[in-house]
Design a protein around this motif. Structure first.
Motif, mmCIF file in Angstrom:
data_model
loop_
_atom_site.group_PDB
_atom_site.id
_atom_site.type_symbol
_atom_site.label_atom_id
_atom_site.label_comp_id
_atom_site.label_asym_id
_atom_site.label_seq_id
_atom_site.Cartn_x
_atom_site.Cartn_y
_atom_site.Cartn_z
ATOM 1 N N PHE A 185 -9.679 -5.632 4.859
ATOM 2 C CA PHE A 185 -9.553 -4.287 5.532
ATOM 3 C C PHE A 185 -10.151 -2.862 5.614
ATOM 4 O O PHE A 185 -9.450 -1.959 6.328
ATOM 5 C CB PHE A 185 -8.193 -3.642 4.251
ATOM 6 N N VAL A 186 -11.102 -2.745 4.811
ATOM 7 C CA VAL A 186 -11.949 -1.818 4.474
ATOM 8 C C VAL A 186 -12.477 -1.724 6.676
ATOM 9 O O VAL A 186 -13.159 -0.776 6.983
ATOM 10 C CB VAL A 186 -13.165 -1.632 3.829
ATOM 11 N N GLU A 187 -13.092 -3.227 6.423
ATOM 12 C CA GLU A 187 -13.543 -3.105 7.988
ATOM 13 C C GLU A 187 -12.542 -3.327 9.284
ATOM 14 O O GLU A 187 -13.431 -2.969 10.310
ATOM 15 C CB GLU A 187 -14.054 -4.892 8.251
ATOM 16 N N THR A 188 -11.313 -3.418 8.954
ATOM 17 C CA THR A 188 -10.806 -3.908 10.085
ATOM 18 C C THR A 188 -9.759 -2.141 10.352
ATOM 19 O O THR A 188 -9.050 -2.044 11.280
ATOM 20 C CB THR A 188 -9.644 -5.355 10.140
ATOM 21 N N GLY A 189 -8.712 -1.948 9.135
ATOM 22 C CA GLY A 189 -7.840 -1.321 9.042
ATOM 23 C C GLY A 189 -6.391 -1.619 8.795
ATOM 24 O O GLY A 189 -5.794 -1.207 9.560
ATOM 25 N N ALA A 190 -6.731 -2.995 9.057
ATOM 26 C CA ALA A 190 -4.916 -3.926 9.695
ATOM 27 C C ALA A 190 -4.628 -3.442 7.925
ATOM 28 O O ALA A 190 -4.446 -3.669 7.569
ATOM 29 C CB ALA A 190 -5.781 -5.175 9.848
ATOM 30 N N TYR A 244 -4.023 -4.788 4.005
ATOM 31 C CA TYR A 244 -4.289 -4.121 2.497
ATOM 32 C C TYR A 244 -2.305 -5.417 1.517
ATOM 33 O O TYR A 244 -2.918 -5.191 0.376
ATOM 34 C CB TYR A 244 -3.433 -3.399 2.411
ATOM 35 N N LEU A 245 -1.885 -5.402 2.868
ATOM 36 C CA LEU A 245 -0.755 -6.505 2.694
ATOM 37 C C LEU A 245 -0.840 -7.404 1.198
ATOM 38 O O LEU A 245 -0.692 -8.093 0.241
ATOM 39 C CB LEU A 245 0.759 -6.918 3.318
ATOM 40 N N LEU A 246 -2.218 -8.506 2.160
ATOM 41 C CA LEU A 246 -2.423 -9.709 1.798
ATOM 42 C C LEU A 246 -2.630 -9.555 -0.205
ATOM 43 O O LEU A 246 -3.036 -9.980 -0.516
ATOM 44 C CB LEU A 246 -3.200 -10.387 2.462
ATOM 45 N N TYR A 247 -3.431 -7.882 0.593
ATOM 46 C CA TYR A 247 -5.246 -7.415 -0.786
ATOM 47 C C TYR A 247 -3.759 -7.689 -2.269
ATOM 48 O O TYR A 247 -4.015 -8.255 -2.910
ATOM 49 C CB TYR A 247 -5.497 -6.604 -0.707
ATOM 50 N N SER A 248 -2.961 -6.210 -1.467
ATOM 51 C CA SER A 248 -1.909 -6.205 -2.517
ATOM 52 C C SER A 248 -1.169 -7.147 -3.327
ATOM 53 O O SER A 248 -1.217 -7.564 -4.385
ATOM 54 C CB SER A 248 -0.381 -5.694 -2.093
ATOM 55 N N ARG A 249 -0.736 -8.842 -2.869
ATOM 56 C CA ARG A 249 -0.076 -9.894 -3.181
ATOM 57 C C ARG A 249 -1.095 -10.304 -3.724
ATOM 58 O O ARG A 249 -0.815 -11.398 -5.073
ATOM 59 C CB ARG A 249 0.354 -10.819 -1.848
ATOM 60 N N GLN A 250 -1.872 -10.616 -2.937
ATOM 61 C CA GLN A 250 -2.704 -11.432 -4.155
ATOM 62 C C GLN A 250 -3.571 -10.815 -5.345
ATOM 63 O O GLN A 250 -3.726 -11.314 -5.802
ATOM 64 C CB GLN A 250 -4.316 -11.365 -3.220
#
Length: 47
Positions: free
Chosen positions: A10-15, A19-25
Motif C-alpha cells: 500500500f505504501v509503495e502503490t497507494g492502492a 489497504y483493504l487487504l492489510y486491514s483484513r489480514q
C-alpha cells in the motif's frame, strides 16, 4: 503474505485495495493470537 507485506504494498502503490487487504489480514492475525495471560495465583508455574 503477512500484514506487513500488504502495508508495504500500500505504501509503495497507494492502492486502496492493498489497504483493504492489510486491514483484513490484521484482523485475521489478531484473531489467531493466543493470549495466555489470564489471572493466576501468585507463583503459578514457578519452581
Amino acid at each position: 503474505m503477512n500484514a506487513g507485506d500488504y502495508w508495504q504494498l500500500f505504501v509503495e502503490t497507494g492502492a486502496p485495495e492493498a489497504y483493504l487487504l492489510y486491514s483484513r489480514q490484521m484482523k485475521s492475525e489478531a484473531s489467531y493470537v493466543f493470549d495466555d495471560s489470564g489471572h493466576r495465583p501468585a507463583g503459578h508455574r514457578l519452581q
